[in-house]
Design an enzyme around this catalytic site. Sequence first.
Site, PDB file in Angstrom:
ATOM      1  N   LYS A  10      73.372 -41.581  74.564  1.00  0.00           N
ATOM      2  CA  LYS A  10      74.200 -40.421  74.908  1.00  0.00           C
ATOM      3  C   LYS A  10      74.824 -39.815  73.641  1.00  0.00           C
ATOM      4  O   LYS A  10      74.828 -40.446  72.574  1.00  0.00           O
ATOM      5  CB  LYS A  10      75.278 -40.855  75.908  1.00  0.00           C
ATOM      6  CG  LYS A  10      74.729 -41.333  77.257  1.00  0.00           C
ATOM      7  CD  LYS A  10      75.896 -41.707  78.180  1.00  0.00           C
ATOM      8  CE  LYS A  10      75.452 -42.117  79.572  1.00  0.00           C
ATOM      9  NZ  LYS A  10      76.621 -42.402  80.456  1.00  0.00           N
ATOM     10  N   TYR A  50      72.306 -36.245  86.976  1.00  0.00           N
ATOM     11  CA  TYR A  50      73.462 -36.858  87.632  1.00  0.00           C
ATOM     12  C   TYR A  50      73.652 -36.355  89.054  1.00  0.00           C
ATOM     13  O   TYR A  50      74.779 -36.289  89.542  1.00  0.00           O
ATOM     14  CB  TYR A  50      74.717 -36.617  86.793  1.00  0.00           C
ATOM     15  CG  TYR A  50      74.813 -37.545  85.601  1.00  0.00           C
ATOM     16  CD1 TYR A  50      74.715 -38.929  85.765  1.00  0.00           C
ATOM     17  CD2 TYR A  50      75.022 -37.061  84.318  1.00  0.00           C
ATOM     18  CE1 TYR A  50      74.805 -39.795  84.685  1.00  0.00           C
ATOM     19  CE2 TYR A  50      75.114 -37.920  83.224  1.00  0.00           C
ATOM     20  CZ  TYR A  50      75.008 -39.285  83.418  1.00  0.00           C
ATOM     21  OH  TYR A  50      75.108 -40.148  82.349  1.00  0.00           O
ATOM     22  N   PHE A  58      84.839 -36.231  88.457  1.00  0.00           N
ATOM     23  CA  PHE A  58      84.550 -36.126  87.019  1.00  0.00           C
ATOM     24  C   PHE A  58      83.169 -35.537  86.735  1.00  0.00           C
ATOM     25  O   PHE A  58      82.696 -35.566  85.597  1.00  0.00           O
ATOM     26  CB  PHE A  58      84.699 -37.505  86.351  1.00  0.00           C
ATOM     27  CG  PHE A  58      83.895 -38.601  87.022  1.00  0.00           C
ATOM     28  CD1 PHE A  58      82.544 -38.783  86.755  1.00  0.00           C
ATOM     29  CD2 PHE A  58      84.513 -39.456  87.931  1.00  0.00           C
ATOM     30  CE1 PHE A  58      81.815 -39.792  87.366  1.00  0.00           C
ATOM     31  CE2 PHE A  58      83.782 -40.468  88.563  1.00  0.00           C
ATOM     32  CZ  PHE A  58      82.420 -40.630  88.270  1.00  0.00           C
ATOM     33  N   ARG A  91      69.519 -53.091  81.808  1.00  0.00           N
ATOM     34  CA  ARG A  91      70.848 -52.954  82.441  1.00  0.00           C
ATOM     35  C   ARG A  91      71.790 -54.059  81.941  1.00  0.00           C
ATOM     36  O   ARG A  91      72.958 -53.815  81.688  1.00  0.00           O
ATOM     37  CB  ARG A  91      70.756 -53.061  83.970  1.00  0.00           C
ATOM     38  CG  ARG A  91      70.168 -51.888  84.709  1.00  0.00           C
ATOM     39  CD  ARG A  91      71.017 -50.659  84.781  1.00  0.00           C
ATOM     40  NE  ARG A  91      72.181 -50.682  85.628  1.00  0.00           N
ATOM     41  CZ  ARG A  91      72.883 -49.576  85.917  1.00  0.00           C
ATOM     42  NH1 ARG A  91      72.513 -48.389  85.454  1.00  0.00           N
ATOM     43  NH2 ARG A  91      73.947 -49.645  86.659  1.00  0.00           N
ATOM     44  N   THR A  97      79.283 -50.251  83.764  1.00  0.00           N
ATOM     45  CA  THR A  97      79.510 -48.808  83.606  1.00  0.00           C
ATOM     46  C   THR A  97      80.813 -48.521  82.876  1.00  0.00           C
ATOM     47  O   THR A  97      80.862 -47.681  81.974  1.00  0.00           O
ATOM     48  CB  THR A  97      79.557 -48.155  85.012  1.00  0.00           C
ATOM     49  OG1 THR A  97      78.359 -48.485  85.707  1.00  0.00           O
ATOM     50  CG2 THR A  97      79.703 -46.652  84.916  1.00  0.00           C
ATOM     51  N   ARG A 108      77.589 -51.421  75.842  1.00  0.00           N
ATOM     52  CA  ARG A 108      78.750 -50.623  76.254  1.00  0.00           C
ATOM     53  C   ARG A 108      80.061 -51.327  75.917  1.00  0.00           C
ATOM     54  O   ARG A 108      81.043 -50.679  75.548  1.00  0.00           O
ATOM     55  CB  ARG A 108      78.658 -50.337  77.750  1.00  0.00           C
ATOM     56  CG  ARG A 108      77.571 -49.314  78.083  1.00  0.00           C
ATOM     57  CD  ARG A 108      77.264 -49.291  79.559  1.00  0.00           C
ATOM     58  NE  ARG A 108      76.539 -48.110  79.964  1.00  0.00           N
ATOM     59  CZ  ARG A 108      76.188 -47.848  81.223  1.00  0.00           C
ATOM     60  NH1 ARG A 108      76.505 -48.706  82.187  1.00  0.00           N
ATOM     61  NH2 ARG A 108      75.526 -46.750  81.513  1.00  0.00           N
ATOM     62  N   ASN A 122      80.121 -44.345  77.380  1.00  0.00           N
ATOM     63  CA  ASN A 122      79.507 -45.670  77.414  1.00  0.00           C
ATOM     64  C   ASN A 122      78.140 -45.737  76.729  1.00  0.00           C
ATOM     65  O   ASN A 122      77.321 -46.597  77.034  1.00  0.00           O
ATOM     66  CB  ASN A 122      79.476 -46.217  78.850  1.00  0.00           C
ATOM     67  CG  ASN A 122      78.807 -45.271  79.816  1.00  0.00           C
ATOM     68  OD1 ASN A 122      78.173 -44.299  79.396  1.00  0.00           O
ATOM     69  ND2 ASN A 122      78.922 -45.549  81.102  1.00  0.00           N
ATOM     70  N   HIS A 125      72.620 -44.543  78.773  1.00  0.00           N
ATOM     71  CA  HIS A 125      72.277 -44.500  80.185  1.00  0.00           C
ATOM     72  C   HIS A 125      71.050 -45.373  80.369  1.00  0.00           C
ATOM     73  O   HIS A 125      70.179 -45.389  79.511  1.00  0.00           O
ATOM     74  CB  HIS A 125      71.923 -43.077  80.627  1.00  0.00           C
ATOM     75  CG  HIS A 125      71.210 -43.063  81.948  1.00  0.00           C
ATOM     76  ND1 HIS A 125      71.902 -43.093  83.142  1.00  0.00           N
ATOM     77  CD2 HIS A 125      69.890 -43.095  82.267  1.00  0.00           C
ATOM     78  CE1 HIS A 125      71.011 -43.132  84.137  1.00  0.00           C
ATOM     79  NE2 HIS A 125      69.796 -43.133  83.632  1.00  0.00           N
ATOM     80  N   GLU A 136      63.961 -40.391  87.258  1.00  0.00           N
ATOM     81  CA  GLU A 136      64.508 -40.002  85.957  1.00  0.00           C
ATOM     82  C   GLU A 136      63.409 -39.823  84.905  1.00  0.00           C
ATOM     83  O   GLU A 136      63.459 -38.881  84.115  1.00  0.00           O
ATOM     84  CB  GLU A 136      65.522 -41.050  85.491  1.00  0.00           C
ATOM     85  CG  GLU A 136      66.765 -41.080  86.372  1.00  0.00           C
ATOM     86  CD  GLU A 136      67.752 -42.174  85.992  1.00  0.00           C
ATOM     87  OE1 GLU A 136      68.856 -42.177  86.550  1.00  0.00           O
ATOM     88  OE2 GLU A 136      67.416 -43.045  85.145  1.00  0.00           O
TER      89      GLU A 136
HETATM   90  P1  GDP Z   1      75.687 -46.224  85.265  1.00  0.00           P
HETATM   91  O1  GDP Z   1      74.401 -46.269  86.036  1.00  0.00           O
HETATM   92  O2  GDP Z   1      76.170 -47.584  84.841  1.00  0.00           O
HETATM   93  O3  GDP Z   1      75.624 -45.269  84.077  1.00  0.00           O
HETATM   94  O4  GDP Z   1      76.835 -45.690  86.229  1.00  0.00           O
HETATM   95  P2  GDP Z   1      76.807 -44.565  87.387  1.00  0.00           P
HETATM   96  O5  GDP Z   1      75.402 -44.163  87.691  1.00  0.00           O
HETATM   97  O6  GDP Z   1      77.668 -45.059  88.492  1.00  0.00           O
HETATM   98  O7  GDP Z   1      77.580 -43.354  86.701  1.00  0.00           O
HETATM   99  C1  GDP Z   1      76.938 -42.474  85.803  1.00  0.00           C
HETATM  100  C2  GDP Z   1      77.893 -42.163  84.657  1.00  0.00           C
HETATM  101  O8  GDP Z   1      79.049 -41.508  85.153  1.00  0.00           O
HETATM  102  C3  GDP Z   1      78.433 -43.391  83.929  1.00  0.00           C
HETATM  103  O9  GDP Z   1      77.569 -43.902  82.947  1.00  0.00           O
HETATM  104  C4  GDP Z   1      79.715 -42.858  83.327  1.00  0.00           C
HETATM  105  O10 GDP Z   1      79.442 -42.117  82.129  1.00  0.00           O
HETATM  106  C5  GDP Z   1      80.185 -41.914  84.415  1.00  0.00           C
HETATM  107  N1  GDP Z   1      81.127 -42.574  85.329  1.00  0.00           N
HETATM  108  C6  GDP Z   1      80.831 -43.429  86.344  1.00  0.00           C
HETATM  109  N2  GDP Z   1      81.935 -43.828  86.995  1.00  0.00           N
HETATM  110  C7  GDP Z   1      82.966 -43.173  86.392  1.00  0.00           C
HETATM  111  C8  GDP Z   1      84.383 -43.144  86.632  1.00  0.00           C
HETATM  112  O11 GDP Z   1      84.924 -43.794  87.534  1.00  0.00           O
HETATM  113  N3  GDP Z   1      85.124 -42.349  85.795  1.00  0.00           N
HETATM  114  C9  GDP Z   1      84.554 -41.614  84.800  1.00  0.00           C
HETATM  115  N4  GDP Z   1      85.344 -40.868  84.029  1.00  0.00           N
HETATM  116  N5  GDP Z   1      83.228 -41.616  84.552  1.00  0.00           N
HETATM  117  C10 GDP Z   1      82.441 -42.384  85.338  1.00  0.00           C
HETATM  118 MG    MG Z   2      73.537 -44.798  87.138  1.00  0.00          MG
END
Ligand code: GDP
Ligand code: MG
Length: 167
Positions: A10, A50, A58, A91, A97, A108, A122, A125, A136
């Site tokens: 990222k 996303y 957010f 992962r 996350t 991360r 973080n 991705h 994706e």
């Molecule tokens: P990942 O698969 O571990 O990347 O997590 P997710 O698919 O749930 O979320 C996608 C991205 O959204 C994450 O990598 C974070 O950058 C962001 N994100 C997820 N949950 C949160 C949250 O609770 N707060 C904020 N600010 N960002 C979040």
């Molecule tokens: Mg995800």
Amino acid sequence: MNQQTLVLVKPDGLKKSLTGNVLTRLSETKLEIVAAKIAKVSRKLAEEHYEQMKDKPFFEELVKYIRGELHERRKVMAMVYWGEEAIVKVRELAGATNPEEADPVSIRGAYGRITTRGIYENVIHTSKNAEEAEREIKLWFEPDDIILDLYPTKQVVIKDKKIRIWA
Ligand code: GDP
Ligand code: MG
């Protein structure tokens, strides 16, 4: 079972010059990189990437983040990793996350942070399951960008389509 998974470094990862560190950590997995590029992220690509997050408060910040609007780095590094249990291996190395909750030796945990505005920076991705990986990878790469035939393809003739070539 051999699998493929999408990895994005990222914009915060690029800004902090973490590409080398991330690739070194991922090389521990012995997985193969079968596609790689630096990509400018359009709003459409960001929103599609996303799409499951579109109802989150957010979401708009997340789109700005992945497009590099928060880091003056309008690009990400996109890669496809392939090999035995690729999805879970990457992962696990990526970590949770929330970078504050991630294992400190994960990517991360080591390099991520939550900003004062509450954004989870973080660093990378990575796809969470095979369905997400397929969606994706097809979003970020065309079949010919990948050195393996990961998914079925078809041949089409595109007439009158304007493309750029070297002058
Ligand atoms: P990942 O698969 O571990 O990347 O997590 P997710 O698919 O749930 O979320 C996608 C991205 O959204 C994450 O990598 C974070 O950058 C962001 N994100 C997820 N949950 C949160 C949250 O609770 N707060 C904020 N600010 N960002 C979040
Ligand atoms: Mg995800």
